[in-house]
Motif scaffolding. Structure first.
Motif, short mmCIF file in Angstrom:
data_model
loop_
_atom_site.label_atom_id
_atom_site.label_comp_id
_atom_site.label_asym_id
_atom_site.label_seq_id
_atom_site.Cartn_x
_atom_site.Cartn_y
_atom_site.Cartn_z
N GLN A 81 0.84 -1.19 0.00
CA GLN A 81 0.00 0.00 0.00
C GLN A 81 0.89 1.25 0.00
OE1 GLN A 81 -3.41 -0.31 2.86
NE2 GLN A 81 -2.50 -2.30 3.37
N LEU A 82 0.68 2.09 -1.01
CA LEU A 82 1.50 3.29 -1.20
C LEU A 82 0.62 4.53 -1.31
CD1 LEU A 82 3.82 1.80 -3.99
CD2 LEU A 82 4.21 1.77 -1.52
N LYS A 83 1.23 5.68 -1.24
CA LYS A 83 0.53 6.93 -1.46
C LYS A 83 0.62 7.32 -2.94
CE LYS A 83 -0.58 7.69 2.86
NZ LYS A 83 -2.01 7.70 3.29
N VAL A 84 -0.30 8.16 -3.38
CA VAL A 84 -0.33 8.58 -4.78
C VAL A 84 -0.63 10.07 -4.85
CG1 VAL A 84 -2.79 8.04 -5.07
CG2 VAL A 84 -1.30 8.07 -7.07
N HIS A 85 -0.06 10.72 -5.84
CA HIS A 85 -0.31 12.15 -6.03
C HIS A 85 -1.26 12.39 -7.20
CE1 HIS A 85 0.43 16.45 -5.81
NE2 HIS A 85 0.67 16.46 -7.11
N GLN A 86 -0.90 11.92 -8.39
CA GLN A 86 -1.73 12.08 -9.58
C GLN A 86 -2.70 10.89 -9.69
OE1 GLN A 86 0.59 14.41 -12.85
NE2 GLN A 86 1.85 12.64 -12.27
N PHE A 87 -3.76 10.97 -8.94
CA PHE A 87 -4.64 9.82 -8.75
C PHE A 87 -5.22 9.29 -10.06
CE2 PHE A 87 -8.79 7.90 -7.95
CZ PHE A 87 -8.49 6.99 -6.96
N MET A 103 -2.58 7.86 -12.50
CA MET A 103 -2.00 6.61 -12.01
C MET A 103 -2.98 5.44 -12.18
SD MET A 103 1.20 6.75 -10.72
CE MET A 103 1.38 5.82 -9.19
N LYS A 104 -4.24 5.67 -11.87
CA LYS A 104 -5.22 4.58 -12.03
C LYS A 104 -5.34 4.18 -13.49
CE LYS A 104 -9.70 5.23 -11.77
NZ LYS A 104 -11.09 5.46 -11.29
N ARG A 132 4.29 -0.77 -24.44
CA ARG A 132 3.24 0.21 -24.15
C ARG A 132 3.75 1.38 -23.31
NH1 ARG A 132 -0.84 -3.86 -21.38
NH2 ARG A 132 -0.54 -5.65 -22.76
N ILE A 133 4.94 1.24 -22.73
CA ILE A 133 5.49 2.30 -21.88
C ILE A 133 5.98 3.43 -22.76
CG2 ILE A 133 7.14 2.85 -20.06
CD1 ILE A 133 5.08 0.70 -19.30
N PRO A 134 5.55 4.67 -22.51
CA PRO A 134 6.06 5.80 -23.31
C PRO A 134 7.58 5.85 -23.30
CG PRO A 134 4.22 6.49 -21.93
CD PRO A 134 4.58 5.10 -21.49
N GLU A 135 8.16 6.13 -24.45
CA GLU A 135 9.63 6.14 -24.56
C GLU A 135 10.27 7.11 -23.59
OE1 GLU A 135 13.07 6.81 -27.99
OE2 GLU A 135 10.96 6.68 -28.57
N LYS A 136 9.60 8.23 -23.33
CA LYS A 136 10.17 9.24 -22.44
C LYS A 136 10.30 8.74 -21.00
CE LYS A 136 5.67 11.43 -21.44
NZ LYS A 136 5.63 10.97 -20.02
N ASP A 137 9.55 7.69 -20.66
CA ASP A 137 9.57 7.17 -19.29
C ASP A 137 10.45 5.94 -19.13
OD1 ASP A 137 7.77 9.12 -18.36
OD2 ASP A 137 6.07 7.97 -19.09
N ALA A 138 10.97 5.40 -20.25
CA ALA A 138 11.84 4.23 -20.18
C ALA A 138 13.19 4.62 -19.59
CB ALA A 138 12.02 3.63 -21.57
N LEU A 139 13.74 3.77 -18.72
CA LEU A 139 15.00 4.08 -18.05
C LEU A 139 16.11 3.08 -18.36
CD1 LEU A 139 13.57 5.01 -14.54
CD2 LEU A 139 14.45 6.60 -16.26
N LYS A 174 9.55 4.91 -15.37
CA LYS A 174 8.86 5.80 -14.44
C LYS A 174 7.36 5.73 -14.71
CE LYS A 174 11.12 9.42 -15.79
NZ LYS A 174 11.54 10.83 -15.93
N ASP A 175 6.56 5.62 -13.64
CA ASP A 175 5.11 5.70 -13.81
C ASP A 175 4.70 7.17 -13.76
OD1 ASP A 175 4.93 6.50 -11.13
OD2 ASP A 175 4.12 4.59 -10.43
N PRO A 176 3.40 7.51 -13.92
CA PRO A 176 3.00 8.92 -13.96
C PRO A 176 3.41 9.75 -12.74
CG PRO A 176 1.25 7.58 -14.85
CD PRO A 176 2.27 6.63 -14.28
#
Length: 208
Positions: free
Chosen positions: A7-13, A16-17, A73-80, A96-98
């Motif tokens: 269980q984690l906290k979320v900012h951009q609800f 993220m969902k 499916r992961i946006p290229e800008k978020d791939a690490l 990175k997720d949203p």
């Protein structure tokens, strides 16, 4: 140590969902106006809206057959980073997720799997002092001979708590790990609850 529920906290609800349900295709188990819970094979992942912008790291195991499709499916800008995991013997992909959390996907050959997703195998827990925090974890079996003051795995071949010194960057970034409320439920040989105010962590052991 089977990690049953994180269980984690979320900012951009909303973002993220949408990401976890529609992009990653994790099954939505339940939701409220301020939280949602998805299934990760034999594990569950929950996010609850909070006032801060948290920063976590965790790893999910999935079938190798579905790995490449999900990665695409992961946006290229978020791939690490993409490679092979020495610890899990699996295909490996960091992104990175949203919210900016560092998520690691691990793909293994798994025959007759009931789902593309298998389980959560790692959850990062930044702490001020690793050795001091390990004293709180005596109820959890540990097979690792950790001797680093900045990074250690704690657990077994089924799942681990990734203990890192606060401020040490999560691979493969240069952004230092920060502490945020985290609850982890694990399956164990006995029932127990480990709760610390600083850092704000709760680890629940449920007898299997």
């Amino acid at each position: 140590m089977h990690i049953h529920h994180v269980q984690l906290k979320v900012h951009q609800f909303d973002e993220m969902k949408d990401f976890y349900v529609n992009t990653l295709s994790m099954r939505l188990v339940s939701e409220t106006p301020h939280s949602f819970k998805v299934q990760v094979g034999n594990s569950f992942l929950s996010f609850e809206k909070g006032n801060e912008w948290p920063y976590y790291h965790f790893a999910c195991l999935m079938t190798a057959a579905a790995f490449d499709d999900v990665v695409a499916r992961i946006p290229e800008k978020d791939a690490l980073h993409r490679g092979e995991s020495w610890k899990w013997g699996a295909k490996q992909f960091y992104f990175k997720d949203p919210d900016g959390n560092i998520v690691e996907l691990l793909g293994i050959d798994q025959q007759n799997a009931l789902s593309d997703w298998l389980k959560i195998v790692e959850i990062g827990l930044p702490v001020p002092n690793i050795e001091a925090f390990k004293k709180e974890l005596q109820a959890i079996k540990d097979i690792h001979d950790g001797d680093s003051e900045t990074f250690q795995f704690y657990g077994d071949q089924e799942g681990v708590l990734v203990l890192t010194k606060e401020g040490r960057p999560w691979f493969p970034t240069d952004r230092g790990a920060t502490i945020h409320p985290t609850t982890v439920e694990v399956m164990s040989e006995q029932n127990f609850t480990i709760e610390t105010a600083e850092p704000p962590y709760k680890i629940i052991g449920t007898k299997f």
